[in-house]
Scaffold this active site. Structure first.
Site, PDB file in Angstrom:
ATOM      1  CD  GLU A 254      -2.401   2.506  -3.385  1.00  0.00           C
ATOM      2  OE1 GLU A 254      -3.431   3.170  -3.578  1.00  0.00           O
ATOM      3  OE2 GLU A 254      -1.703   2.660  -2.367  1.00  0.00           O
TER       4      GLU A 254
ATOM      5  CG  ASP B 119      -1.746   1.144   1.438  1.00  0.00           C
ATOM      6  OD1 ASP B 119      -2.734   1.221   0.711  1.00  0.00           O
ATOM      7  OD2 ASP B 119      -1.449   2.018   2.291  1.00  0.00           O
TER       8      ASP B 119
HETATM    9  C1  GLC Z   1      -3.868   3.446  -0.209  1.00  0.00           C
HETATM   10  C2  GLC Z   1      -5.133   2.651   0.005  1.00  0.00           C
HETATM   11  C3  GLC Z   1      -6.172   3.580   0.544  1.00  0.00           C
HETATM   12  C4  GLC Z   1      -5.673   4.127   1.860  1.00  0.00           C
HETATM   13  C5  GLC Z   1      -4.317   4.822   1.700  1.00  0.00           C
HETATM   14  C6  GLC Z   1      -3.673   5.079   3.008  1.00  0.00           C
HETATM   15  O1  GLC Z   1      -4.015   4.407  -1.179  1.00  0.00           O
HETATM   16  O2  GLC Z   1      -5.517   2.019  -1.170  1.00  0.00           O
HETATM   17  O3  GLC Z   1      -7.403   2.956   0.689  1.00  0.00           O
HETATM   18  O4  GLC Z   1      -6.595   5.042   2.378  1.00  0.00           O
HETATM   19  O5  GLC Z   1      -3.424   4.012   0.976  1.00  0.00           O
HETATM   20  O6  GLC Z   1      -3.241   3.875   3.575  1.00  0.00           O
END
Ligand code: GLC
Length: 477
Positions: A207, A143
């Site tokens: 991500e 993430d």
């Molecule tokens: C990423 C996740 C999101 C979250 C953010 C902070 O973007 O996909 O849902 O709020 O990280 O952890």
């Protein structure tokens, strides 16, 4: 649960709301019995402010965990050490009255950022990875990973550019020094060699929000030693139009390193439903695109039913992102509503009388798994047919890719080829009937699937007419 699981107070536990480690073990075993793999979200950029590491860190200036987070003195006038802003809005620095320093949080103030320049943090977070790999998980989705390392000197971020993609998130600064720092790659190589030291296949997914394909593909690693799948999130930001899609796909394919697998994401828990963004009438064609492009498709639950955004009344809202800037429409609840299983109370997501955390879509009577399973022409059956073909045909799951050029406006076509197998995909992006002359490819083709199901199998390619919004999968001899 300030950010619904992304504010972790115990990396090696399960929130009691969901069960415990034994429950998780059962889930994993049941999935593996069915030949399904389980990938967990791993949140390395920040913990919860309730995490014991942060509680210790904030307790005193010379606590051994002080440097596990990013603490800085105020400027002489008491203001934060620099101008960095939080992605969720407002300054990224929170003042701690007790110890008279600011800590950094690129998301909520309840999500303090870990200091990845501290080797103890690296080791502790490796230990977290080992813990879950030892449990038997098949991979991790990492993430917000582009933010883990910040510029070592903490310079101010420059003002946002007029054409910046970050404007959509309401940012006022270009995150030049808070995202995509070169040192992140060493951290990622460390994760990857740890994963690779485990038996079996363990996938590492990132991500990786990046707006330039060249920047995105760096996350494969120079020797393909970082992510197997750096998420390509461009499809979550695009309009439904042939020229933009084609341009984005070609630019991306042009920079995929040899031996790497591309990826496409159209939907996630962070972006509005693509049935809503692209229009419900285009939803199946978007699915056709997602599942027949060259690369690994990433699907989000409910997209296979064409679940749409759900209007959430102010009183039912959970997500706090963008609540002070409603015009940006950032609230993520509309795409997080319960899965629609059946045409019964709560759509079968929770027992009658147990109110789910977000409201159920009003269309659940028709848009649900049980109902769609019974309807041979449903979206669910369309997805299943598409996935079966994709799995069965080498051309679709690993074939070469080439666009067919010179088509009428509003149409897209491409060919996937492998082992002598040729599959043609034709998509009508437009709301009108279109006629294509594809006789340069072959005289005729055999229909494998139409997004609208109703069609005779034999196709004449010199005069191929498509219904409004229709897409076709065609086998060429
Ligand atoms: C990423 C996740 C999101 C979250 C953010 C902070 O973007 O996909 O849902 O709020 O990280 O952890």
């Amino acid at each position: 649960m300030r950010d619904y699981g992304y504010d972790i107070s115990d990396y090696k536990g399960v929130h009691p709301m969901f069960g415990d480690l034994a429950t998780f073990g059962k889930l994993l075993a049941a999935a593996h019995e069915r030949n399904l793999r389980v990938v967990l979200d791993y949140v390395p950029n920040h913990t919860s402010d309730q995490h014991p590491w942060f509680i210790e860190s904030r307790s005193e200036l010379d606590n051994p965990k002080r440097d596990w987070y990013i603490w800085k003195d105020a400027k002489p006038d008491g203001s934060p050490p620099n101008n960095w802003e939080a992605i969720f809005g407002g300054p990224a620095w929170e003042w701690d009255q007790e110890t008279q320093q600011y800590y950094l949080h690129l998301f909520l103030k309840e999500q303090p950022d870990l200091n990845w320049r501290n080797p103890e943090v690296v080791e502790a977070m490796h230990d977290v990875l080992r813990f879950w790999l030892d449990q038997g998980v098949d991979g991790l989705r990492m993430d917000a990973v582009i933010h883990c390392i910040k510029h070592a000197e903490f310079p101010d971020n420059p003002p946002i550019k007029q054409d910046s993609p970050y404007l959509a998130f309401g940012l006022q600064l270009e995150p030049v020094f808070t995202a995509h720092q070169p040192e992140i790659h060493e951290i990622l190589r460390g994760f990857r060699s740890l994963l690779d030291s485990y038996p079996g296949e363990r996938v590492m997914i990132g991500e990786t929000w990046a707006f330039q394909p060249a920047e995105l593909v760096k996350y494969y690693g120079t020797s393909l030693d970082e992510f197997h799948i750096p998420y390509n999130l461009m499809g979550t930001m695009m309009p439904w139009n042939v020229a933009d899609m084609k341009q984005a796909i070609s630019a991306y394919y042009a920079v995929i390193p040899a031996g790497a697998a591309p990826n496409f994401v159209f939907g996630s828990h962070d972006v509005h439903r693509f049935a809503t963004r692209f229009g419900p009438e285009n939803h199946r064609s978007a699915a056709m695109l997602l599942l027949t492009l060259w690369g690994i498709p990433t699907m989000y639950y409910g997209d296979e039913l064409a679940m749409e955004n759900v209007d959430i009344s102010a009183g039912r809202r959970q997500d706090t992102w963008g609540q002070d800037r409603p015009e940006l429409n950032l609230n993520r609840d509309p795409e997080r509503t319960p899965m629609q299983w059946e045409a019964v109370a709560n759509a079968g997501f929770s027992p009658p009388g147990v109110e789910p955390w977000l409201p159920i879509a009003s269309n659940y009577q028709d848009v649900n798994v049980a109902t769609q399973q019974r309807d041979p022409a449903s979206t669910l059956n369309f997805y299943q047919a598409l996935l079966k073909l994709r799995r069965a045909m080498p051309a679709l799951h690993r074939g070469d890719f080439a666009f067919v050029d010179e088509l009428p406006a509003g149409t897209m076509a491409y060919i996937r080829t492998a082992e002598g197998q040729r599959v043609l995909v034709v998509i009508n992006f437009a709301g009108r009937e279109q006629s294509l002359d594809l006789s340069s490819l072959n005289d005729s083709g055999q229909l494998l699937l139409s997004s609208q199901f109703s069609r005779p199998a034999g196709l004449t390619l010199s005069e191929l007419s498509l219904n409004p919004h229709e897409s076709l999968l065609v086998r060429l001899p």
